[in-house]
Design a protein around this motif. Sequence first.
Motif, PDB file in Angstrom:
ATOM      1  N   ASN A 216      39.882  28.118  51.983  1.00 27.89           N
ATOM      2  CA  ASN A 216      39.340  29.184  51.130  1.00 27.89           C
ATOM      3  C   ASN A 216      38.019  29.755  51.633  1.00 27.89           C
ATOM      4  O   ASN A 216      37.225  30.271  50.844  1.00 27.89           O
ATOM      5  N   THR A 217      37.748  29.706  52.938  1.00 25.44           N
ATOM      6  CA  THR A 217      36.455  30.136  53.464  1.00 25.44           C
ATOM      7  C   THR A 217      36.627  31.191  54.554  1.00 25.44           C
ATOM      8  O   THR A 217      37.395  30.993  55.500  1.00 25.44           O
ATOM      9  N   ARG A 218      35.890  32.305  54.417  1.00 28.01           N
ATOM     10  CA  ARG A 218      35.913  33.379  55.405  1.00 28.01           C
ATOM     11  C   ARG A 218      34.496  33.854  55.651  1.00 28.01           C
ATOM     12  O   ARG A 218      33.585  33.550  54.880  1.00 28.01           O
ATOM     13  N   VAL A 219      34.304  34.602  56.732  1.00 27.92           N
ATOM     14  CA  VAL A 219      32.965  35.072  57.071  1.00 27.92           C
ATOM     15  C   VAL A 219      32.923  36.600  57.097  1.00 27.92           C
ATOM     16  O   VAL A 219      33.887  37.251  57.522  1.00 27.92           O
ATOM     17  N   PHE A 220      31.804  37.148  56.604  1.00 30.78           N
ATOM     18  CA  PHE A 220      31.605  38.593  56.541  1.00 30.78           C
ATOM     19  C   PHE A 220      30.126  38.892  56.781  1.00 30.78           C
ATOM     20  O   PHE A 220      29.291  37.992  56.802  1.00 30.78           O
ATOM     21  N   SER A 221      29.820  40.173  56.909  1.00 28.95           N
ATOM     22  CA  SER A 221      28.418  40.567  56.876  1.00 28.95           C
ATOM     23  C   SER A 221      27.885  40.246  55.478  1.00 28.95           C
ATOM     24  O   SER A 221      28.656  40.058  54.528  1.00 28.95           O
ATOM     25  N   ILE A 222      26.573  40.201  55.349  1.00 28.69           N
ATOM     26  CA  ILE A 222      25.986  39.901  54.041  1.00 28.69           C
ATOM     27  C   ILE A 222      26.429  40.921  53.001  1.00 28.69           C
ATOM     28  O   ILE A 222      26.831  40.561  51.886  1.00 28.69           O
ATOM     29  N   LYS A 223      26.402  42.190  53.348  1.00 30.69           N
ATOM     30  CA  LYS A 223      26.782  43.235  52.388  1.00 30.69           C
ATOM     31  C   LYS A 223      28.239  43.090  51.954  1.00 30.69           C
ATOM     32  O   LYS A 223      28.561  43.188  50.759  1.00 30.69           O
TER      33      LYS A 223
ATOM     34  N   LYS B  65      36.815  30.662  46.180  1.00 26.76           N
ATOM     35  CA  LYS B  65      36.869  31.450  47.408  1.00 26.76           C
ATOM     36  C   LYS B  65      35.443  31.631  47.937  1.00 26.76           C
ATOM     37  O   LYS B  65      34.576  32.148  47.226  1.00 26.76           O
ATOM     38  N   ILE B  66      35.224  31.192  49.162  1.00 23.74           N
ATOM     39  CA  ILE B  66      33.892  31.196  49.746  1.00 23.74           C
ATOM     40  C   ILE B  66      33.798  32.275  50.816  1.00 23.74           C
ATOM     41  O   ILE B  66      34.586  32.307  51.758  1.00 23.74           O
ATOM     42  N   TYR B  67      32.804  33.157  50.663  1.00 26.17           N
ATOM     43  CA  TYR B  67      32.551  34.215  51.631  1.00 26.17           C
ATOM     44  C   TYR B  67      31.170  33.971  52.246  1.00 26.17           C
ATOM     45  O   TYR B  67      30.145  34.149  51.577  1.00 26.17           O
ATOM     46  N   LEU B  68      31.145  33.538  53.483  1.00 23.02           N
ATOM     47  CA  LEU B  68      29.885  33.316  54.169  1.00 23.02           C
ATOM     48  C   LEU B  68      29.286  34.663  54.552  1.00 23.02           C
ATOM     49  O   LEU B  68      29.923  35.446  55.261  1.00 23.02           O
ATOM     50  N   GLY B  69      28.083  34.942  54.093  1.00 25.70           N
ATOM     51  CA  GLY B  69      27.423  36.199  54.421  1.00 25.70           C
ATOM     52  C   GLY B  69      26.388  35.971  55.509  1.00 25.70           C
ATOM     53  O   GLY B  69      25.400  35.266  55.277  1.00 25.70           O
ATOM     54  N   VAL B  70      26.624  36.532  56.696  1.00 20.74           N
ATOM     55  CA  VAL B  70      25.767  36.235  57.850  1.00 20.74           C
ATOM     56  C   VAL B  70      25.349  37.523  58.568  1.00 20.74           C
ATOM     57  O   VAL B  70      25.951  38.584  58.377  1.00 20.74           O
ATOM     58  N   GLN B  71      24.344  37.382  59.411  1.00 17.39           N
ATOM     59  CA  GLN B  71      23.852  38.524  60.187  1.00 17.39           C
ATOM     60  C   GLN B  71      24.821  38.902  61.302  1.00 17.39           C
ATOM     61  O   GLN B  71      25.060  40.079  61.567  1.00 17.39           O
TER      62      GLN B  71
END
Length: 203
Positions: A46-53, A25-31
Amino acid sequence: MEIAIIGTGNVGGALATNWAKKGHKIYLGVQNISNFKGKELLNNENTRVFSIKEAVAKSEVVLIATPPTAIFEIIEQMGNVEGKVILDATNAVVNKPEPYPTVYHCLADKTNAEIVKCFNSTGFENMSNPIYNGVAIDMYMAGDSEKAKSIASQLAKDAGFGSCIDFGKSDKVELLEKFALSWINLAIMQGKGRNIAFKLLKR
């Protein structure tokens, strides 16, 4: 595994893609979740995007594949990383995270995570496809945490590498970055091209 990817450029993107294919499971942590480099990675399974925290909070493992000088801001945004494994894929061959010689040393001083230097020693093309004429090339790692090394080794194999060679403990981190510079020298400065790689052979 649940893996946060901080740095969604070439290296982070290549590893995120290969790990997603293996079922991680991949969680992209971005600004900025609405506008970031590597948006096409969301087309991977299996890839989603979230804030870095948020990405770090959800994950067991964190890959850092950013410019070295960004590490101070990243540390502030990650929040509590106690017990988490951090894979340092950066190279401070041009700009160092002063006063530290490498991102690894900065993370070791400022966090209580399990840290390993890995996925820094070759170009992103080899991260995307580590197979040469049917032979899987090697990845390399260094650091003091055996837990982090064990996970790095498994993730290297999941990304398609043949093995993950242990360069040694934290005193070999800078040597591993120089090893990366050796690849850069051959590939770019000596004009061999980016489709070259290292493989450790034994008799």
